[in-house]
Motif scaffolding. Structure first.
Motif, PDB file in Angstrom:
ATOM      1  N   ASN A 219       1.044   3.590  -6.669  1.00  0.00           N
ATOM      2  CA  ASN A 219       0.868   2.379  -7.115  1.00  0.00           C
ATOM      3  C   ASN A 219       2.447   1.877  -7.564  1.00  0.00           C
ATOM      4  O   ASN A 219       2.956   2.151  -8.451  1.00  0.00           O
ATOM      5  N   LEU A 220       2.769   0.562  -6.986  1.00  0.00           N
ATOM      6  CA  LEU A 220       4.202   0.060  -7.025  1.00  0.00           C
ATOM      7  C   LEU A 220       3.597  -1.267  -7.708  1.00  0.00           C
ATOM      8  O   LEU A 220       3.015  -2.114  -7.294  1.00  0.00           O
ATOM      9  N   SER A 221       4.368  -1.554  -9.115  1.00  0.00           N
ATOM     10  CA  SER A 221       3.846  -2.648  -9.745  1.00  0.00           C
ATOM     11  C   SER A 221       5.017  -3.347 -10.425  1.00  0.00           C
ATOM     12  O   SER A 221       6.078  -2.972 -10.718  1.00  0.00           O
ATOM     13  N   LEU A 222       4.752  -4.926 -10.566  1.00  0.00           N
ATOM     14  CA  LEU A 222       5.510  -5.582 -11.421  1.00  0.00           C
ATOM     15  C   LEU A 222       5.188  -5.977 -12.859  1.00  0.00           C
ATOM     16  O   LEU A 222       3.913  -6.240 -13.041  1.00  0.00           O
ATOM     17  N   SER A 223       5.814  -5.933 -13.690  1.00  0.00           N
ATOM     18  CA  SER A 223       5.536  -6.104 -14.934  1.00  0.00           C
ATOM     19  C   SER A 223       4.717  -7.428 -15.388  1.00  0.00           C
ATOM     20  O   SER A 223       3.576  -7.180 -16.249  1.00  0.00           O
ATOM     21  N   ASN A 224       5.110  -8.458 -14.769  1.00  0.00           N
ATOM     22  CA  ASN A 224       4.301  -9.622 -15.076  1.00  0.00           C
ATOM     23  C   ASN A 224       3.392 -10.229 -13.741  1.00  0.00           C
ATOM     24  O   ASN A 224       3.027 -11.290 -13.680  1.00  0.00           O
ATOM     25  N   THR A 229      -0.536  -0.775  -3.553  1.00  0.00           N
ATOM     26  CA  THR A 229      -0.879   0.772  -3.242  1.00  0.00           C
ATOM     27  C   THR A 229       0.005   1.240  -2.065  1.00  0.00           C
ATOM     28  O   THR A 229      -0.381   0.892  -0.878  1.00  0.00           O
ATOM     29  N   LEU A 230       0.908   2.049  -2.193  1.00  0.00           N
ATOM     30  CA  LEU A 230       1.691   2.600  -0.976  1.00  0.00           C
ATOM     31  C   LEU A 230       0.615   3.867  -0.310  1.00  0.00           C
ATOM     32  O   LEU A 230      -0.062   4.434  -0.687  1.00  0.00           O
ATOM     33  N   PRO A 231       0.627   3.841   1.180  1.00  0.00           N
ATOM     34  CA  PRO A 231      -0.053   4.517   2.045  1.00  0.00           C
ATOM     35  C   PRO A 231       0.398   5.906   1.711  1.00  0.00           C
ATOM     36  O   PRO A 231       1.478   6.385   1.621  1.00  0.00           O
ATOM     37  N   SER A 232      -0.663   6.826   1.610  1.00  0.00           N
ATOM     38  CA  SER A 232      -0.451   8.211   1.825  1.00  0.00           C
ATOM     39  C   SER A 232      -0.319   8.783   3.287  1.00  0.00           C
ATOM     40  O   SER A 232      -0.475   8.084   4.244  1.00  0.00           O
ATOM     41  N   SER A 233      -0.142  10.025   3.267  1.00  0.00           N
ATOM     42  CA  SER A 233       0.087  10.769   4.527  1.00  0.00           C
ATOM     43  C   SER A 233      -1.066  10.891   5.450  1.00  0.00           C
ATOM     44  O   SER A 233      -2.270  10.790   4.627  1.00  0.00           O
ATOM     45  N   THR A 234      -1.036  10.789   6.607  1.00  0.00           N
ATOM     46  CA  THR A 234      -2.251  10.711   7.395  1.00  0.00           C
ATOM     47  C   THR A 234      -3.155  12.217   7.354  1.00  0.00           C
ATOM     48  O   THR A 234      -4.145  12.059   7.667  1.00  0.00           O
ATOM     49  N   SER A 235      -2.543  13.290   7.099  1.00  0.00           N
ATOM     50  CA  SER A 235      -2.957  14.464   6.971  1.00  0.00           C
ATOM     51  C   SER A 235      -2.224  15.425   6.363  1.00  0.00           C
ATOM     52  O   SER A 235      -1.009  15.370   6.172  1.00  0.00           O
ATOM     53  N   GLY A 236      -2.858  16.417   5.634  1.00  0.00           N
ATOM     54  CA  GLY A 236      -2.402  17.335   4.537  1.00  0.00           C
ATOM     55  C   GLY A 236      -1.752  16.646   3.318  1.00  0.00           C
ATOM     56  O   GLY A 236      -2.035  15.371   3.057  1.00  0.00           O
TER      57      GLY A 236
END
Length: 590
Positions: A219-224, A229-236
């Motif tokens: 999760n990438l957030s700004l304070s105000n 949500t950043l994508p995860s790897s496709t496998s493993g």
């Protein structure tokens, strides 16, 4: 002497003396000089003396001057009365209205001062001069003889501006030079003018736009603000980078792209190109908007072992094309440097340094390039292809397709080559170096060691051979061969076809190779849209032209031999002259 006469044509523009001071005190005079038979004296300098008599043709001389004009092709001459060489009198002080005046012309047809009078006529008024006389009897009554009564004075008292002599006045409504000045002030979030008006700033906080960026897991957030949500790897597991069998892999120390990570390589990249499009094993684009150095790829490899047998590469790149079809280009390394900055900044497509600091005997290469073409297709193989293109009109930068420098820090007797080139043996035209354009060198050394030569024999009849050559002035046909970069301006030299009949060894066949680039390479060199694709989808940047080249340096030894033969010829002739002189002296003594 035959007497000559002059037909005079007098054009006058005269004004009464004292009428206007700016009237020129000169009179145009024009005449035709003729001989006693009435024929004009053409293109001849004559002498003239012009005299004004008062009261009678032989009256008192009030003005006299001389001239030396030349006649034209019709016998015509022009002088200005009052602008000649003064003999006596003053033309500007003649009182024209006080007496009658006579104008005498004297001529010396030989241009000297032996004058003969050829005419003496009274000066009479022309119509404009008669009309000017009416000024004397002007009947206009000037009722106002005071030259000062039109002068008035402008004055200011308080805020009233007035004209003298009853010229009226005006009142200035605002005589205060400071009442328009106001003061700008700020109190809190309100800005105010001293004499009225204010505005309120809705946001007076200089810090309320600042936010803090943070990451927690994916999760990438700004304070105000919001969160993404950043994508995860496709496998493993994400930490393993296992993105498919031909994806990205890594172990604890090494990375593999397209292949599993290998402990022998820090980074292993594999790209199997099975189609005709352009694909890259690694393509790095680096943009530098700051003043620091910028590298697309910076590779360094140091070998501190004292043993032998191992190779050391800062970067090793190999391109292999096993396809039997044409239409593709293979590059071991393709480097492009584009400088869009306005400053005096250097740009390098490829910058390589080889530094020897040890005591070993191995070779060190800043850049080692090899190209092999094992296929049967009609393609060129380049160990290194260098191109410098500057799309700028500023004169502060230079362009080098290849800039090479060899420098040795050590004290050994090794060789240093900025550029070392060689060609293999075989049939066809071969060059260790081919330059399309002029070549400048501060020094040129050619091979002439006797140990490298065989079948050595004297050369004779050089003077006769050189005498058969013709030297020409010419310019190169740049319009017919635009891609050869032929020299501009007038040239001096020989014709290869003529030289070949006398010195065939000094004339060689040369071939300007045709060069084709794929669209991606042409776009990088020339810019989008500045090229034309042929039917094969290539960009032709050079045409194949076969021509004859001349080894001008090979003529130097022939010239040396011809000088020796000429010297011997002069010595033989000198001996023959001395012998003939001796025979003549012997004959004279008998």
């Amino acid at each position: 002497m035959e007497k000559r006469v002059v037909l005079m044509i007098l054009g006058l523009f005269m004004a009464l003396n004292g009428l206007f001071a700016q009237v020129p005190q000169k009179v145009n005079y024009q005449g035709i000089a003729r001989d006693g038979n009435g024929n004009p004296l053409l293109n001849t300098q004559v002498g003239l003396r012009l005299t004004i008599h008062a009261g009678a043709p032989a009256g008192t001389v009030v003005f006299q001057e001389t001239h030396s004009p030349s006649t034209n092709g019709f016998g015509l001459f022009n002088v200005i009365l009052g602008a000649g060489t003064l003999v006596s009198g003053n033309f500007s002080t003649i009182q024209w209205g006080s007496n009658s005046f006579f104008f005498e012309i004297e001529l010396d047809p030989n241009g000297g001062t032996s004058y003969t009078s050829v005419g003496n006529n009274q000066l009479i008024s022309v119509p404009y001069a008669l009309h000017a006389r009416t000024v004397e009897v002007d009947s206009v009554n000037d009722a106002d003889s005071d030259p000062l009564n039109e002068i008035q004075f402008l004055s200011k008292t308080g805020n009233v501006i007035s004209l003298s002599s009853g010229g009226g006045s005006v009142v200035l409504n605002d005589d205060d030079p400071t009442n328009e000045l106001q003061t700008l002030s700020k109190s809190g979030n309100t800005i105010t003018l001293s004499n009225g008006g204010s505005v309120v700033l809705n946001d007076d906080d200089p810090t309320n736009e600042l936010q803090t960026l943070s990451i927690s897991g994916n999760n990438l957030s700004l304070s105000n603000g919001n969160t993404v949500t950043l994508p995860s790897s496709t496998s493993g597991a994400d930490n393993d980078w296992l993105w498919g069998s031909a994806g990205i892999h890594h172990d604890s120390l090494n990375v593999g792209i397209g292949l599993p990570a290998n402990s022998n390589y820090k980074l292993l990249v594999n790209n199997n190109n099975v189609n005709t499009s352009t694909r890259y094993g690694i393509r790095v684009t680096q943009s530098n908007f700051l003043g620091s150095s910028s590298y697309g790829i910076y590779a360094s490899n140091s070998n501190y072992y004292s043993g032998s047998g191992g190779n050391n590469y800062g970067g090793y790149f190999q391109a292999y094309n096993s396809s039997g079809t044409s239409g593709s280009t293979t590059y071991g390394t393709y480097s492009d440097a584009t400088n869009l900055a306005s400053g005096n900044i250097a740009s390098y497509g490829s910058y390589a340094i080889a530094d020897i600091t040890g005591s070993g005997t191995g070779n060190t290469y800043g850049n080692y390039s090899s190209s092999s073409n094992y296929s049967t297709m009609d393609g060129d193989a380049f160990g290194g292809y260098f191109y410098a293109y500057r799309n700028s009109s500023t004169p502060a930068s230079d362009s080098y397709g290849l800039y090479a420098n060899a420098y040795s820090y050590s004290t050994n007797s090794g060789l240093n080559y900025g550029v070392y080139a060689t060609h293999s043996s075989g049939s066809g035209t071969r060059y260790a170096g081919y330059f399309n354009g002029s070549v400048y060198a501060t020094g040129v050394v050619t091979t002439s060691d006797a140990r490298l030569k065989k079948e050595i024999r004297p050369y004779s009849s050089a003077l006769v051979a050189l005498s058969s050559l013709n030297v020409y002035r010419y310019t190169f046909d740049q319009e017919s061969y635009p891609t050869l970069n032929l020299p501009q301006g007038e040239q001096v030299g020989l014709m290869a076809q003529e030289l070949e009949t006398t010195f065939p060894a000094l004339v060689q066949k040369a071939v300007n190779p045709k060069l084709e680039l794929d669209e991606e390479a042409a776009k990088a060199q020339f810019g989008e849209g500045n090229y034309t694709l042929n039917e094969a989808g290539k960009v032709v940047v050079g045409e194949e032209v076969e021509f004859k080249g001349v080894n001008y340096l090979g003529l130097v030894p022939v010239m040396v031999q011809s000088i020796k033969e000429l010297k011997q010829l002069v010595e033989d002739q000198q001996k023959e002259i001395e012998s003939l002189k001796s025979e003549v002296k012997s004959l004279q003594s008998k």
